[in-house]
Design a protein around this motif. Structure first.
Motif, PDB file in Angstrom:
ATOM      1  N   TYR A  97      -0.944   4.995  -7.312  1.00 34.67           N
ATOM      2  CA  TYR A  97       0.054   4.642  -6.292  1.00 34.67           C
ATOM      3  C   TYR A  97       1.413   4.535  -6.963  1.00 34.67           C
ATOM      4  CZ  TYR A  97       0.192  -0.014  -8.320  1.00 34.67           C
ATOM      5  OH  TYR A  97       0.373  -1.069  -9.184  1.00 34.67           O
ATOM      6  N   ASN A 102     -11.319   9.962  -2.231  1.00 35.41           N
ATOM      7  CA  ASN A 102     -10.433   9.180  -3.084  1.00 35.41           C
ATOM      8  C   ASN A 102      -9.069   9.835  -3.268  1.00 35.41           C
ATOM      9  OD1 ASN A 102      -9.907   6.925  -4.755  1.00 35.41           O
ATOM     10  ND2 ASN A 102     -10.352   8.135  -6.581  1.00 35.41           N
ATOM     11  N   SER A 134      -6.954  10.073   0.151  1.00 35.93           N
ATOM     12  CA  SER A 134      -6.543   8.748   0.622  1.00 35.93           C
ATOM     13  C   SER A 134      -5.351   8.246  -0.192  1.00 35.93           C
ATOM     14  CB  SER A 134      -7.705   7.759   0.566  1.00 35.93           C
ATOM     15  OG  SER A 134      -8.216   7.638  -0.745  1.00 35.93           O
ATOM     16  N   ASP A 135      -5.340   8.503  -1.513  1.00 40.85           N
ATOM     17  CA  ASP A 135      -4.164   8.159  -2.324  1.00 40.85           C
ATOM     18  C   ASP A 135      -2.925   8.887  -1.817  1.00 40.85           C
ATOM     19  OD1 ASP A 135      -5.587   6.493  -4.002  1.00 40.85           O
ATOM     20  OD2 ASP A 135      -5.622   7.868  -5.705  1.00 40.85           O
ATOM     21  N   LEU A 175      -7.672   4.502  -8.484  1.00 42.31           N
ATOM     22  CA  LEU A 175      -6.689   4.954  -7.503  1.00 42.31           C
ATOM     23  C   LEU A 175      -5.323   4.960  -8.157  1.00 42.31           C
ATOM     24  CD1 LEU A 175      -4.766   2.416  -6.313  1.00 42.31           C
ATOM     25  CD2 LEU A 175      -6.923   1.796  -5.240  1.00 42.31           C
ATOM     26  N   LYS A 233      -7.363   1.632   2.372  1.00 41.45           N
ATOM     27  CA  LYS A 233      -7.922   2.749   1.603  1.00 41.45           C
ATOM     28  C   LYS A 233      -9.416   2.886   1.865  1.00 41.45           C
ATOM     29  CE  LYS A 233      -8.506   4.710  -3.029  1.00 41.45           C
ATOM     30  NZ  LYS A 233      -7.975   6.073  -2.825  1.00 41.45           N
ATOM     31  N   ARG A 293     -11.613   6.211   3.482  1.00 49.84           N
ATOM     32  CA  ARG A 293     -12.712   6.827   2.731  1.00 49.84           C
ATOM     33  C   ARG A 293     -14.072   6.639   3.389  1.00 49.84           C
ATOM     34  NH1 ARG A 293     -12.870   5.497  -3.484  1.00 49.84           N
ATOM     35  NH2 ARG A 293     -14.442   7.131  -3.261  1.00 49.84           N
ATOM     36  N   PRO A 296      -2.445   0.602  -0.945  1.00 47.21           N
ATOM     37  CA  PRO A 296      -3.876   0.851  -0.722  1.00 47.21           C
ATOM     38  C   PRO A 296      -4.638  -0.423  -0.386  1.00 47.21           C
ATOM     39  CG  PRO A 296      -3.322   1.044  -3.054  1.00 47.21           C
ATOM     40  CD  PRO A 296      -2.029   0.965  -2.314  1.00 47.21           C
ATOM     41  N   LEU A 325      -1.730   7.542   1.698  1.00 47.27           N
ATOM     42  CA  LEU A 325      -1.087   6.231   1.614  1.00 47.27           C
ATOM     43  C   LEU A 325       0.283   6.322   0.950  1.00 47.27           C
ATOM     44  CD1 LEU A 325      -4.268   4.201   0.726  1.00 47.27           C
ATOM     45  CD2 LEU A 325      -2.855   3.888   2.779  1.00 47.27           C
TER      46      LEU A 325
END
Length: 295
Positions: free
Chosen positions: A274, A185, A188-189, A272, A171, A175, A199, A192
């Motif tokens: 997930y 942010n 990237s979440d 974050l 992660k 970024r 992450p 992934l």
């Protein structure tokens, strides 16, 4: 925070307003600095922006660049900044204050119209990070000079090399603007999650098939987000971004892929999100302030 897709949406929108295909290019008539810390440069006077019509509107990473009079107005919206367009600003200058207004760009009225269009830069909250630069060379903006290649310009081989040389969490690599430009942010979440990767996975330890999944997910997520932002007025971009998110900022909601509950990891100034089933084999990731995995 506005990321590459939203900034690209702003670029596309401003390009239509400032460089209309069926009318002369806009001319900047005035720039009002309403929050003095926002302007990070002093070597190039603001008045140089008035010397000629707008000649270009582009994006570099998360930076928005309007070129006029041979110089560049470079804007970074940071975490809580935004751009608001008006087809007719009220006459008269504004008084600097403590509100959200940071900068106003007023355009000359065109044709027989009496209204002066333009846009405002605003920033919510008390932590002010929005930054504006007026430069003759984009390399004079430190953040631009440090940028790596654009996320959608990196090919699979180059991306694989970047991942293989990264010994931190994946992660963080996504970024890092000096490695790949444009991802923050939120995306990237999303990337992934689409790649089914934790992450906290270490870049250098990823298998070749995982690296390929990550590369494919990066392209698919960003392409979709850009398409979602394309053609939208500036006022709609934030809401359209939120609605399109699958896991980011959706803690406690069901994952749209598997139905598991989306979880969150909180940091000092960010978080974050997930899906345990999709990304971590069912394991719950601990708050990183605890620096361990829940058993």
């Amino acid at each position: 925070m506005p990321e590459m897709p939203e900034v690209q949406g702003l670029v596309d929108y401003l390009r239509l307003k400032l460089l209309p295909p069926d009318a002369p290019a806009a001319v900047i008539a005035d720039v009002e600095v309403l929050s003095f810390p926002v302007l990070k440069t002093a070597a190039v006077p603001l008045e140089e922006l008035y010397a000629g019509p707008v000649s270009d509107v582009v994006r570099r990473g998360k930076f928005l660049v309007v070129t006029a009079g041979g110089v560049h107005l470079v804007m970074h919206l940071a975490k809580a900044g935004w751009l608001r367009w008006s087809d007719g600003l009220k006459p008269g200058r504004l008084r600097p204050g403590r509100g959200p207004m940071a900068l106003r760009v007023r355009l000359a009225a065109s044709g027989d119209a009496a209204a002066e269009p333009g846009f405002d830069l605003t920033e919510a909250g008390t932590r002010k990070s929005l930054a504006v630069y007026v430069v003759r060379d984009l390399a004079d903006v430190p953040g631009v000079a440090r940028l790596g290649p654009e996320a959608l310009d990196v090919d699979a081989a180059a991306f694989g090399e970047l991942v293989a040389s990264h010994h931190g969490q994946i992660k963080g690599l996504l970024r890092d603007q000096s490695v790949i430009a444009g991802i923050g942010n939120a995306y990237s979440d999303e990337i992934l999650h689409a790649a089914h990767l934790s992450p906290f996975a270490i870049g250098a330890r990823l298998r070749p098939d995982e690296v390929q999944r990550l590369f494919d997910a990066m392209g698919a997520v960003l392409d979709s987000a850009i398409a979602n932002a394309s053609g939208r007025p500036a006022a709609e971009l934030k809401d359209s971004k939120r609605l399109a998110m699958r896991v980011h900022a959706r803690s406690g909601e069901p994952c749209p892929v598997c139905g598991d509950t989306v979880r969150e990891v909180a940091f000092a100034d960010s978080s974050l999100q997930y899906c345990p089933t999709c990304q971590t084999g069912g394991k719950l990731l601990a708050d990183r302030r605890m620096s361990r995995l829940l058993k």
